[in-house]
Design a protein around this motif. Structure first.
Motif, PDB file in Angstrom:
ATOM      1  N   LEU A 166       0.978  -1.084  -0.069  1.00 21.70           N
ATOM      2  CA  LEU A 166      -0.087  -0.065   0.198  1.00 21.70           C
ATOM      3  C   LEU A 166       0.953   1.143  -0.282  1.00 21.70           C
ATOM      4  O   LEU A 166       0.194   1.760  -0.391  1.00 21.70           O
ATOM      5  N   SER A 167       1.905   1.155   0.745  1.00 21.38           N
ATOM      6  CA  SER A 167       2.802   2.736   0.813  1.00 21.38           C
ATOM      7  C   SER A 167       3.491   2.578  -0.278  1.00 21.38           C
ATOM      8  O   SER A 167       3.783   3.506  -0.710  1.00 21.38           O
ATOM      9  N   GLY A 168       4.075   1.522  -0.962  1.00 24.57           N
ATOM     10  CA  GLY A 168       4.982   1.413  -1.990  1.00 24.57           C
ATOM     11  C   GLY A 168       3.859   2.329  -3.099  1.00 24.57           C
ATOM     12  O   GLY A 168       4.282   2.759  -4.244  1.00 24.57           O
ATOM     13  N   GLY A 169       2.712   1.509  -3.221  1.00 23.68           N
ATOM     14  CA  GLY A 169       1.978   1.901  -4.383  1.00 23.68           C
ATOM     15  C   GLY A 169       1.594   3.408  -4.901  1.00 23.68           C
ATOM     16  O   GLY A 169       1.121   3.673  -6.022  1.00 23.68           O
ATOM     17  N   GLY A 183      12.036  10.348  -8.133  1.00 16.39           N
ATOM     18  CA  GLY A 183      11.598   9.125  -7.675  1.00 16.39           C
ATOM     19  C   GLY A 183      11.532   8.946  -5.960  1.00 16.39           C
ATOM     20  O   GLY A 183      12.636   8.383  -6.358  1.00 16.39           O
ATOM     21  N   PRO A 184      10.172   7.583  -6.349  1.00 10.28           N
ATOM     22  CA  PRO A 184      10.788   7.262  -4.570  1.00 10.28           C
ATOM     23  C   PRO A 184      11.993   5.868  -4.325  1.00 10.28           C
ATOM     24  O   PRO A 184      13.064   5.973  -4.822  1.00 10.28           O
ATOM     25  N   PRO A 185      12.235   5.844  -3.200  1.00  6.16           N
ATOM     26  CA  PRO A 185      13.569   4.417  -2.795  1.00  6.16           C
ATOM     27  C   PRO A 185      13.201   4.129  -4.160  1.00  6.16           C
ATOM     28  O   PRO A 185      12.304   2.983  -4.097  1.00  6.16           O
ATOM     29  N   VAL A 186      14.552   3.450  -3.860  1.00  7.06           N
ATOM     30  CA  VAL A 186      14.793   2.025  -5.044  1.00  7.06           C
ATOM     31  C   VAL A 186      14.176   0.795  -4.553  1.00  7.06           C
ATOM     32  O   VAL A 186      14.045  -0.177  -5.395  1.00  7.06           O
ATOM     33  N   LEU A 187      14.156   0.242  -3.609  1.00  5.14           N
ATOM     34  CA  LEU A 187      13.680  -0.957  -2.744  1.00  5.14           C
ATOM     35  C   LEU A 187      12.162  -0.794  -2.997  1.00  5.14           C
ATOM     36  O   LEU A 187      11.967  -1.782  -2.748  1.00  5.14           O
ATOM     37  N   LEU A 188      11.521   0.439  -3.090  1.00  4.79           N
ATOM     38  CA  LEU A 188      10.119   0.324  -3.395  1.00  4.79           C
ATOM     39  C   LEU A 188       9.710   0.014  -4.417  1.00  4.79           C
ATOM     40  O   LEU A 188       9.229  -0.946  -5.128  1.00  4.79           O
ATOM     41  N   SER A 189      10.815  -0.274  -5.519  1.00  2.00           N
ATOM     42  CA  SER A 189      11.046  -0.244  -6.781  1.00  2.00           C
ATOM     43  C   SER A 189      10.848  -1.969  -7.103  1.00  2.00           C
ATOM     44  O   SER A 189      10.411  -2.225  -7.602  1.00  2.00           O
ATOM     45  N   TRP A 190      12.046  -2.350  -5.810  1.00  3.66           N
ATOM     46  CA  TRP A 190      12.637  -3.982  -6.035  1.00  3.66           C
ATOM     47  C   TRP A 190      11.247  -4.816  -5.240  1.00  3.66           C
ATOM     48  O   TRP A 190      10.949  -6.290  -5.655  1.00  3.66           O
ATOM     49  N   GLN A 191      10.514  -4.068  -4.069  1.00  3.91           N
ATOM     50  CA  GLN A 191       9.371  -4.648  -4.115  1.00  3.91           C
ATOM     51  C   GLN A 191       8.449  -4.340  -4.572  1.00  3.91           C
ATOM     52  O   GLN A 191       7.520  -6.078  -4.562  1.00  3.91           O
ATOM     53  N   ALA A 192       8.403  -3.704  -5.492  1.00  5.40           N
ATOM     54  CA  ALA A 192       7.263  -3.981  -6.411  1.00  5.40           C
ATOM     55  C   ALA A 192       7.663  -5.223  -7.588  1.00  5.40           C
ATOM     56  O   ALA A 192       6.258  -5.561  -8.493  1.00  5.40           O
ATOM     57  N   SER A 193       8.648  -5.281  -7.831  1.00  7.03           N
ATOM     58  CA  SER A 193       8.777  -6.185  -9.791  1.00  7.03           C
ATOM     59  C   SER A 193       8.854  -7.543  -8.824  1.00  7.03           C
ATOM     60  O   SER A 193       8.856  -8.330  -9.443  1.00  7.03           O
ATOM     61  N   VAL A 194       9.058  -7.422  -7.280  1.00  7.91           N
ATOM     62  CA  VAL A 194       8.793  -8.912  -7.178  1.00  7.91           C
ATOM     63  C   VAL A 194       7.005  -9.164  -6.787  1.00  7.91           C
ATOM     64  O   VAL A 194       6.720 -10.509  -6.459  1.00  7.91           O
ATOM     65  N   ILE A 195       6.109  -8.191  -6.946  1.00  5.14           N
ATOM     66  CA  ILE A 195       4.869  -8.890  -6.699  1.00  5.14           C
ATOM     67  C   ILE A 195       3.980  -9.962  -7.597  1.00  5.14           C
ATOM     68  O   ILE A 195       3.612 -10.390  -7.202  1.00  5.14           O
ATOM     69  N   PRO A 196       4.638  -9.439  -9.287  1.00  7.60           N
ATOM     70  CA  PRO A 196       4.422 -10.096 -10.304  1.00  7.60           C
ATOM     71  C   PRO A 196       4.742 -11.965  -9.973  1.00  7.60           C
ATOM     72  O   PRO A 196       4.063 -13.012 -10.254  1.00  7.60           O
ATOM     73  N   VAL A 197       6.132 -12.291  -9.272  1.00 10.56           N
ATOM     74  CA  VAL A 197       6.589 -13.198  -9.281  1.00 10.56           C
ATOM     75  C   VAL A 197       4.996 -13.864  -7.754  1.00 10.56           C
ATOM     76  O   VAL A 197       4.962 -15.385  -7.738  1.00 10.56           O
ATOM     77  N   LEU A 198       5.176 -13.142  -7.060  1.00 10.91           N
ATOM     78  CA  LEU A 198       3.932 -13.804  -5.663  1.00 10.91           C
ATOM     79  C   LEU A 198       2.545 -13.710  -6.437  1.00 10.91           C
ATOM     80  O   LEU A 198       2.245 -14.744  -5.805  1.00 10.91           O
ATOM     81  N   LEU A 199       2.323 -12.857  -7.235  1.00  7.30           N
ATOM     82  CA  LEU A 199       1.181 -13.499  -7.969  1.00  7.30           C
ATOM     83  C   LEU A 199       0.954 -14.859  -8.404  1.00  7.30           C
ATOM     84  O   LEU A 199       0.230 -15.255  -8.471  1.00  7.30           O
ATOM     85  N   VAL A 200       2.203 -15.260  -9.316  1.00  8.54           N
ATOM     86  CA  VAL A 200       2.394 -16.275 -10.420  1.00  8.54           C
ATOM     87  C   VAL A 200       2.254 -17.572  -9.178  1.00  8.54           C
ATOM     88  O   VAL A 200       1.385 -18.534  -9.296  1.00  8.54           O
ATOM     89  N   LEU A 237       0.802  -2.460 -10.214  1.00  9.31           N
ATOM     90  CA  LEU A 237      -0.168  -3.505  -9.718  1.00  9.31           C
ATOM     91  C   LEU A 237      -0.253  -2.799  -8.265  1.00  9.31           C
ATOM     92  O   LEU A 237      -1.071  -2.940  -8.067  1.00  9.31           O
ATOM     93  N   MET A 238       1.063  -2.417  -7.781  1.00 14.71           N
ATOM     94  CA  MET A 238       1.367  -1.505  -6.512  1.00 14.71           C
ATOM     95  C   MET A 238      -0.158  -1.120  -6.491  1.00 14.71           C
ATOM     96  O   MET A 238      -1.250  -0.288  -5.559  1.00 14.71           O
ATOM     97  N   GLY A 239      -0.346   0.425  -7.038  1.00  9.65           N
ATOM     98  CA  GLY A 239      -1.135   0.738  -7.416  1.00  9.65           C
ATOM     99  C   GLY A 239      -2.902   0.563  -7.677  1.00  9.65           C
ATOM    100  O   GLY A 239      -3.659   0.707  -6.665  1.00  9.65           O
TER     101      GLY A 239
END
Length: 814
Positions: free
Chosen positions: A421-424, A448-465, A574-576
């Motif tokens: 939610l915060s990253g989105g 832009g936002p901190p790099v960590l938020l971009s990495w957290q966003a990148s793992v969301i598709p893997v989690l959804l899989v 997906l985060m948004g």
């Protein structure tokens, strides 16, 4: 709508003298109190009469009767052999207008609060209990800090520091013109921009504080009824539950202490962000020494208040032995105001003129998101270790979800949802500010936002899989179970009916789908495990590369680089979308009754429990509903020397059981409980074993007059209670046959509906069981039936003590 005020019958007038003969026994009234379940049912539907009258209560929750029964206590002769029917309606506690959907944004707080109640059923005096409580409370505090940090990221970093300090980004945004350094205005200085923008996260924290305080007054301030000492049946210590303690549903002081601590933590987070920006400016060559010294002094004050906040959370253990209604210490009450005072000083310090100061790159301290994530991961691992110790000390129960690891798994998911939610919000807001350019790229107007938020966003598709794989496996399991069950379905009905393959598959598929509820621990465990691994990988990738995944893999093979860029872009959307989806689902659930019944069970389970870990969680409706029911049962039985049947469906059965636990033993023994579609064991007993485990339910069964439970295989929520027999009385009545008829008959010319979780009243077994309970409400004192009488009506049930009750009704299905 008038309130009935029947005249109570004094106990001394139970036998009235007559002029024609010996004293006659006055008829003893009985009451049937109905409690609806998820989604709510109107009083008219519950009572089967369009003319109803409010007996006691208000617009939020109240008891209703048919208009003709409002003065039943004054006409006891009219109710011989039949109880007065009364409906308790509590749906307004969990429903309302579409604005309540915004509460879904507080889901992380609600979920971490659930972790507090999911502890294994170890003895209350076990030393690990206090450690478990403390870890959950500290974890909940980190979620408040994460929320405040996310608000600071949007308002202070992205808006006031990056965009307002960049000509390209600020161009075309008229509302930001007075902040632009090109205007050389008073507000164009970076420190003053930050000082002004700090009001936004402060308003967010203030709103949560106000919402918590206001909802406590509306939902959770109901006082428990006075309890008389009971002497009817003593409960063994091993079978006592916290739900029977006087103060379980009244924790005023605890919520106030946590509210003060979390409000202080949120304010101090804003203060820390401002101090970090000021320290960078004061640390430059030629920086003002006086401002640097002042900044260090203010930093010391922030650290002191943060330590005091942690101590308050450390010492705020929940006490349930008595109502916690005392006023708190002065130091706790003034803690938020002290933090506001320090924040005001820091705002002045940050806004002080610093010639030559400018904003460049991300705001200092943005790396704190990684520190929060790592700290949360360590807390979850410590919580898992503590839960394992408690599970080893608990009574062995093979049905406990995740072998006692439900709390740590749910706590991890709370952290993950909070991060999404915060990253989105940060990712979507950055995209809007920079006009669609990808933040962090060379051509982007802002970093832009901190790099960590971009990495957290990148793992969301893997989690959804991974989640999709689990869902597919669940669908395959439904098909397998459906085919296996389909072979037995025709044999449950009249063999003279013609077989219908399509009808058989539909019934079997409903049974198989309902059984997925018992597989929920597998989904939770898989999601939690993958979340932990991917979260650790995201933190490691952000710290090692200090770049977003797309840029970090520029030298990798093309396939890897393309996959990283795709995951980063897709995850950001997906985060948004997750934020929008939560609000949309919430609005639909509050407006559409069918959606409310589907989504509402999870929400109602979450908001059933008091706010023991996080004060900003959505309000606990049970802290109003349970005292309501307890007051009604206690006062009615006392005034009219009566007995009652408490009838609860779905979540209403949980409220009913919790209310019976709050009665004194004498009153409790005058109550018979009828539950149907009940999640008491299937959901609450498995996920909250310390409070609804077999010992607690066994003790409740022993202390009541009687308890019967109806269930179906087609019900995805309700199930059997599975208690061990002791005196021959069985609880479970089922599984009931559903649908009632397989095909078309003279009695059922149209295909019968598959009822599932609803309409238990339509089954003839419901009427029979209800009649049996009502017949037990005779004029004799409760608990004085002979042993033969108590067990005689179950003489045909040979139920040994070493197996659970699996009652059959004669109309049951496999």
């Amino acid at each position: 709508m008038e309130t009935a005020d029947p005249t109570p019958h004094a106990r001394s007038t139970d036998r009235e003298s007559t002029a024609d003969g010996p004293p006659a026994v006055a008829p003893q009234l009985s009451l049937e109190l109905l409690v609806h379940g998820v989604g709510g049912t109107t009083a008219q539907e519950m009572l089967g009469d369009p003319r109803v009258q409010l007996v006691t209560g208000d617009d939020t929750a109240a008891c209703y009767r048919r208009a003709e029964d409002a003065d039943a206590e004054q006409r006891p002769d009219d109710y011989r052999g039949e109880p007065v029917r009364e409906a308790y309606c509590w749906s307004n506690l969990t429903s309302g207008n579409g604005a309540r959907a915004l509460w879904l944004l507080l889901v992380p707080f609600m979920v971490v609060n659930l972790a507090h109640w999911m502890r294994p059923a170890a003895p209350p005096e076990h030393p690990a209990q206090r450690i478990y409580d403390l870890l959950v409370r500290i974890l909940a505090l980190t979620l408040t800090v994460l929320l405040a940090a996310a608000a600071c990221e949007v308002a202070l970093d992205l808006t006031a520091w990056q965009c307002a300090g960049t000509t390209v980004c600020a161009a075309g945004k008229s509302w930001m013109g007075f902040l632009s350094p090109d205007n050389s205005g008073w507000w164009s200085a970076p420190g003053r921009r930050l000082a002004l923008a700090s009001m936004v996260p402060l308003l967010v924290i203030g709103f949560l504080w106000s919402l918590s305080r206001r909802t406590w007054s509306a939902y959770e301030s109901a006082s428990p009824p006075p309890r008389l000492p009971g002497t009817s049946r003593d409960t063994p210590v091993a079978e006592r539950t916290a739900l029977s303690l006087d103060g379980f549903w009244y924790g005023r002081r605890l919520v106030a202490r946590l509210r003060a601590a979390h409000t202080t933590a949120g304010v101090l987070t804003i203060a820390a962000v401002l101090l970090a920006a000021g320290a960078q400016a004061d640390g430059r060559d030629g920086g003002d020494t006086a401002l640097a010294v002042t900044g260090r002094a203010l930093t010391a004050l922030v650290i002191l208040l943060a330590a005091a906040t942690v101590v308050v959370v450390w010492r705020t253990a929940r006490s349930e032995a008595a109502p916690d209604d005392e006023s708190d210490h002065l130091v706790v009450r003034v803690l938020p105001f002290a933090s506001l005072g320090v924040l005001a000083l820091i705002v002045v310090h940050t806004g002080w003129a610093r010639p030559g100061a400018h904003s460049h790159g991300p705001l200092p301290g943005a790396g704190a998101f990684g520190g929060i994530a790592v700290f949360q991961g360590l807390l979850v691992l410590a919580l898992a270790l503590t839960a394992w110790v408690l599970q080893r000390a608990a009574r062995d129960d093979a049905r406990t979800a995740l072998r006692g690891m439900g709390g740590p798994a749910v706590a991890l998911l709370a952290c993950a949802v909070g991060g999404v939610l915060s990253g989105g919000v940060a990712q979507r807001f950055a995209d809007w500010l920079d006009g669609g350019a990808t933040p962090g790229q060379d051509h982007a107007p802002i970093p832009g936002p901190p790099v960590l938020l971009s990495w957290q966003a990148s793992v969301i598709p893997v989690l959804l899989v991974v989640v999709a794989i689990v869902v597919v496996l669940a669908a395959v399991r439904v098909v397998i179970v459906r085919d296996r069950v389909a072979k037995d379905v025709p044999g449950l009905y009249d063999p003279r009916e013609r077989p219908d393959g399509r009808r058989t598959k539909r019934i079997a598929a409903t049974i198989a789908g309902a059984g997925l509820t018992d597989s929920a621990p597998v989904l939770v465990a898989a999601t939690a495990a993958v979340t932990l691994v991917l979260g650790a990988g995201a933190v490691a990738g952000a710290w090692l590369s200090d770049r977003a995944p797309g840029r970090a893999t520029e030298g990798a093979p093309p396939v890897v680089h393309a996959a990283a860029e795709t995951a980063e872009a897709l995850g950001s959307w997906l985060m948004g979308a997750g934020v929008i989806l939560l609000i949309t689902m919430g609005r639909r659930a509050y407006r559409d009754h069918s959606a409310r019944r589907t989504i509402g069970i999870l929400w109602d389970v979450g908001t059933f429990w008091p706010r023991a870990a996080h004060p900003f969680a959505p309000p606990c409706y049970a802290e109003r509903a349970v005292p309501d029911l307890t007051w009604r049962m206690a006062t009615w039985t006392e005034r009219f020397d009566g007995r009652l049947v408490l009838s609860g469906h779905s979540q209403g059965s949980v409220l009913a059981a919790a209310a019976v636990w709050q009665l004194d033993l004498v009153t409790r023994s005058r109550v018979a409980l009828l539950t149907y579609g009940s999640p008491l064991e299937r959901l609450y007993g498995r996920w909250f074993p310390a409070f609804f485990g077999p010992p607690a339910l066994t003790g409740l069964h022993r202390e009541m007059d009687d308890w019967r439970n109806l269930w179906r295989f087609t019900d995805p929520i309700g199930g059997p209670i599975r208690l061990t027999c002791e005196d021959g009385r069985r609880i479970d009545e089922g599984p009931l046959r559903d649908p009632l008829a397989f095909g078309r008959t003279l009695q059922n010319p149209l295909p019968a509906q598959i009822l599932g979780h609803g309409d238990y009243h339509a089954d003839p077994v419901f009427g029979r069981v209800r009649a049996e309970l009502i017949a037990r409400l005779g004029p004799d004192l409760p608990g004085q039936r002979s042993a033969d009488d108590r067990s005689g009506r179950r003489a045909a049930d040979d139920c040994p003590d070493d197996r659970p009750v699996q009652g059959s009704s004669g109309r049951s299905s496999g």
